[in-house]
Design an enzyme around this catalytic site. Structure first.
Site, short mmCIF file in Angstrom:
data_model
loop_
_atom_site.label_atom_id
_atom_site.label_comp_id
_atom_site.label_asym_id
_atom_site.label_seq_id
_atom_site.Cartn_x
_atom_site.Cartn_y
_atom_site.Cartn_z
N ARG A 1 -6.31 0.30 7.53
CA ARG A 1 -5.70 -0.41 6.41
C ARG A 1 -4.19 -0.50 6.58
O ARG A 1 -3.58 -1.45 6.09
CB ARG A 1 -5.99 0.32 5.09
CG ARG A 1 -7.44 0.31 4.70
CD ARG A 1 -7.61 0.90 3.34
NE ARG A 1 -6.74 0.21 2.37
CZ ARG A 1 -6.59 0.57 1.10
NH1 ARG A 1 -7.25 1.60 0.63
NH2 ARG A 1 -5.79 -0.10 0.31
N LYS B 1 3.54 -3.21 5.67
CA LYS B 1 2.38 -3.55 4.84
C LYS B 1 2.80 -3.75 3.38
O LYS B 1 2.46 -4.75 2.74
CB LYS B 1 1.33 -2.44 4.93
CG LYS B 1 0.27 -2.48 3.84
CD LYS B 1 -0.76 -1.38 3.99
CE LYS B 1 -0.42 -0.06 3.35
NZ LYS B 1 -0.54 -0.01 1.88
N ASN B 2 3.54 -2.78 2.85
CA ASN B 2 3.83 -2.81 1.42
C ASN B 2 4.89 -3.85 1.05
O ASN B 2 5.08 -4.14 -0.13
CB ASN B 2 4.23 -1.41 0.94
CG ASN B 2 3.03 -0.48 0.94
OD1 ASN B 2 1.89 -0.93 1.06
ND2 ASN B 2 3.28 0.81 0.83
N ARG C 1 -3.99 6.67 -11.21
CA ARG C 1 -3.26 5.42 -10.97
C ARG C 1 -3.47 4.35 -12.06
O ARG C 1 -4.08 3.31 -11.82
CB ARG C 1 -3.58 4.87 -9.58
CG ARG C 1 -3.23 5.87 -8.51
CD ARG C 1 -3.39 5.33 -7.13
NE ARG C 1 -2.33 4.42 -6.74
CZ ARG C 1 -2.32 3.75 -5.59
NH1 ARG C 1 -3.30 3.89 -4.74
NH2 ARG C 1 -1.32 2.94 -5.29
N CYS D 1 -8.41 6.54 -7.76
CA CYS D 1 -8.65 6.53 -6.32
C CYS D 1 -8.34 7.91 -5.78
O CYS D 1 -8.02 8.81 -6.55
CB CYS D 1 -7.82 5.46 -5.63
SG CYS D 1 -6.10 5.86 -5.60
N ASP E 1 4.51 8.57 0.57
CA ASP E 1 3.65 8.06 1.64
C ASP E 1 3.85 8.79 2.97
O ASP E 1 3.14 8.50 3.94
CB ASP E 1 3.89 6.55 1.84
CG ASP E 1 3.35 5.72 0.68
OD1 ASP E 1 2.60 6.27 -0.14
OD2 ASP E 1 3.69 4.53 0.59
N ARG F 1 -5.88 -1.82 -4.16
CA ARG F 1 -5.30 -1.89 -5.51
C ARG F 1 -4.20 -2.94 -5.62
O ARG F 1 -3.95 -3.48 -6.70
CB ARG F 1 -4.74 -0.53 -5.91
CG ARG F 1 -5.78 0.52 -6.09
CD ARG F 1 -5.11 1.83 -6.41
NE ARG F 1 -4.27 1.69 -7.59
CZ ARG F 1 -4.68 1.87 -8.83
NH1 ARG F 1 -5.92 2.23 -9.07
NH2 ARG F 1 -3.85 1.70 -9.84
C1 EPZ Z 1 3.06 1.57 -4.16
O1 EPZ Z 1 1.90 1.79 -4.94
C2 EPZ Z 1 2.61 1.62 -2.71
N1 EPZ Z 1 1.62 0.57 -2.51
C3 EPZ Z 1 2.02 2.98 -2.40
O2 EPZ Z 1 1.70 3.01 -1.02
C4 EPZ Z 1 3.05 4.06 -2.68
O3 EPZ Z 1 2.46 5.33 -2.49
C5 EPZ Z 1 3.57 3.94 -4.12
O4 EPZ Z 1 4.05 2.59 -4.36
C6 EPZ Z 1 4.70 4.91 -4.43
O5 EPZ Z 1 5.75 4.72 -3.54
C7 EPZ Z 1 2.03 -0.68 -2.27
O6 EPZ Z 1 3.22 -0.98 -2.22
C8 EPZ Z 1 0.98 -1.69 -2.02
P1 EPZ Z 1 3.55 2.99 -8.30
P2 EPZ Z 1 1.93 1.51 -6.50
O7 EPZ Z 1 3.16 2.00 -9.32
O8 EPZ Z 1 2.80 0.35 -6.76
C9 EPZ Z 1 2.31 5.68 -12.01
C10 EPZ Z 1 0.35 3.53 0.85
O9 EPZ Z 1 -0.11 4.58 1.33
N2 EPZ Z 1 2.00 4.42 -12.71
O10 EPZ Z 1 4.98 3.05 -7.87
O11 EPZ Z 1 0.54 1.47 -6.97
C11 EPZ Z 1 1.36 5.97 -10.86
O12 EPZ Z 1 0.15 6.55 -11.31
C12 EPZ Z 1 0.34 3.26 -0.63
O13 EPZ Z 1 0.82 2.61 1.56
C13 EPZ Z 1 1.69 4.44 -14.05
O14 EPZ Z 1 1.69 5.51 -14.70
O15 EPZ Z 1 2.62 2.84 -7.02
C14 EPZ Z 1 2.18 6.88 -10.00
O16 EPZ Z 1 2.12 8.20 -10.50
C15 EPZ Z 1 -0.51 4.18 -1.42
N3 EPZ Z 1 1.40 3.27 -14.67
C16 EPZ Z 1 3.59 6.34 -10.18
O17 EPZ Z 1 3.57 5.56 -11.39
C17 EPZ Z 1 1.43 2.07 -14.01
O18 EPZ Z 1 1.15 1.03 -14.64
C18 EPZ Z 1 4.09 5.45 -9.05
O19 EPZ Z 1 3.13 4.44 -8.80
C19 EPZ Z 1 1.74 2.06 -12.65
C20 EPZ Z 1 2.03 3.24 -12.01
#
Ligand code: EPZ
Length: 420
Positions: free
Chosen positions: A398, A22-23, A121, A116, A306, A92
């Site tokens: 999802r 998916k990701n 996030r 969320c 995850d 998202r």
């Molecule tokens: C991706 O989300 C995945 N989603 C998530 O999978 C996964 O949990 C996550 O990466 C971490 O591995 C997809 O690939 C579609 P991040 P993403 O930006 O990109 C902070 C699932 O269950 N952050 O790496 O949204 C954030 O709050 C999902 O399949 C900021 O501070 O995650 C978090 O603490 C859920 N500012 C950390 O970074 C930003 O602008 C990592 O988030 C962006 C993120």
């Protein structure tokens, strides 16, 4: 709303074929905005998030033909610059259209994603990178509104203060058509990022990892179509490996992405689970009793957040005390109160959880709160004595293709009741 009913106690035996990731699929779908040629994708998983992404791209003007697990995407003419509230609220990852719309069309309006179930996030890193490349971005009326005043975005040096999968992807998508060279420091190292890099390179971009966490992108004027097979889903594979372990079963995970699962396989081995790599994937063979183990979630190649909820379900059935520290998301323990309905003993303090193992899970009425939390409830139910009813299973749909079918083929007693 649908419910899933599970009668626990059966050991899983047999084989499960792992679907496309998916990701990985989501940002690759978005890459179709960067060209007017056909983009041909194989091994596309059948998931609600993929349907949501297709609908968003269709609303922007992309024509999509799907047959089985193959999709052809083609953008002839952009119809809209907007990812509206409905698409971003549902998923998202919709925010990934921001970078490509700005770099190819010079304008984008994306509804602001709120918090969320797993934390606040923020999206500051996405915006930081695009601004560095010259985009003007304002937050107004609940939307991220971006424009590019020059003819195109320009290459830039981007140093992320924190690793973000999504911000790295948005930057890659934008920088591929930017003028000049972009360097991303502290870039995410998740395998899904490399699947996207492969696709962008097939489209004519020039992208390489200079170091593991440093990516160089040389922007080009035009990108072409591509053909690509989506990589297998490491989180789905990890979930079924843990499902096998929690039931004391033996299952072959066909097409599991063996090279992307080191931290997960090491965790299972420490628990006493036998894991064997073979030509078609992985064989997971679980003993009756499991060791307690401590775990910290980290960015790749560390243990994935995850799979944290699923690992916690497994820890509830060991003979000792295990600990988890969640380092990626601030609020990813929503499953704890639901796991406790099965009789699990879990204490949470801030980002740490202490899990006291026992062999006494019993079936319960529970509610899914987010995608991975939902799968942890399925795993606990497979092990629990008696019957479990899981409500709000749309979260599962999802991200897990045919979960009930895959599990019941391995001997689990699982069925879905369709709601109104
Ligand atoms: C991706 O989300 C995945 N989603 C998530 O999978 C996964 O949990 C996550 O990466 C971490 O591995 C997809 O690939 C579609 P991040 P993403 O930006 O990109 C902070 C699932 O269950 N952050 O790496 O949204 C954030 O709050 C999902 O399949 C900021 O501070 O995650 C978090 O603490 C859920 N500012 C950390 O970074 C930003 O602008 C990592 O988030 C962006 C993120």
């Amino acid at each position: 709303m649908d419910q899933i009913l599970i009668r626990g106690g059966n050991r899983l035996r047999g084989s499960i074929r792992i679907s496309g990731s998916k990701n990985s699929a989501l940002p690759i779908f978005v890459a179709s905005l960067l060209t007017n040629d056909d983009c041909l994708l194989h091994n596309v998983p059948k998931l609600v998030d993929i349907i949501t992404m297709k609908n968003l791209l269709i609303s922007l003007g992309v024509k999509i033909r799907s047959e089985g697990r193959t999709c052809v995407l083609r953008l002839n003419k952009l119809d809209s610059f907007e990812a509206n509230y409905e698409s971003v609220r549902k998923m998202r990852a919709s925010i990934l259209v921001l970078g490509p719309l700005l770099s190819k069309f010079g304008k984008a309006e994306v509804s602001l994603p709120g918090g969320c179930a797993i934390g606040s996030r923020p999206i500051d890193l996405h915006i930081y990178a695009l601004k560095k490349m010259g985009a003007n971005i304002k937050i107004k009326d609940g939307y991220i509104k971006g424009t590019v005043s020059r003819s195109s975005l320009k290459g830039a040096k981007i140093k992320f203060p924190k690793v973000s999968v999504g911000a790295t992807e948005n930057t890659l998508l934008a920088a591929s058509l930017a003028d000049g060279e972009t360097i991303i420091e502290n870039a995410a190292m998740e395998p899904e990022i490399d699947d996207l890099i492969n696709v962008l390179n097939k489209m004519g971009a020039v992208i390489s990892r200079v170091k593991n966490n440093v990516i160089k992108i040389v922007g080009v004027e035009k990108l072409t179509g591509f053909e690509h097979k989506i990589m297998s889903d490491r989180i789905e594979a990890g979930t079924y490996a843990i499902a096998t372990a929690i039931t004391g079963g033996k299952v072959e995970l066909l097409d599991a992405p063996v090279n992307n699962l080191d931290a997960v396989l090491e965790f299972l081995r420490k628990m006493g689970v036998k894991v064997k790599i073979f030509s078609q994937g992985i064989i997971v063979d679980s003993p009756k009793e499991l060791n307690n183990v401590d775990l910290v979630t980290e960015v790749y190649p560390g243990f994935p957040t995850d799979l944290q909820a699923q690992a916690m379900a497994l820890m509830t059935v060991t003979n000792g005390i295990s600990k988890i520290e969640e380092k990626i998301f601030e609020n990813r323990f929503m499953h704890v109160s639901e796991l406790m309905r099965f009789g699990a003993k879990i204490d949470v303090k801030g980002s740490k959880a202490i899990i006291k193992g026992s062999n006494n899970l019993t079936g319960a009425q529970v509610m899914a709160t987010d995608l991975r939390a939902s799968s942890s409830l399925v795993l606990a139910a497979l092990r629990a004595k008696g019957d479990t009813v899981i409500n709000r299973v749309y979260h599962l749909d999802r991200g897990y293709e045919d979960m009930e079918k895959k599990l019941s083929r391995c001997g689990a007693q699982v069925r879905r009741v369709h709601g109104k």
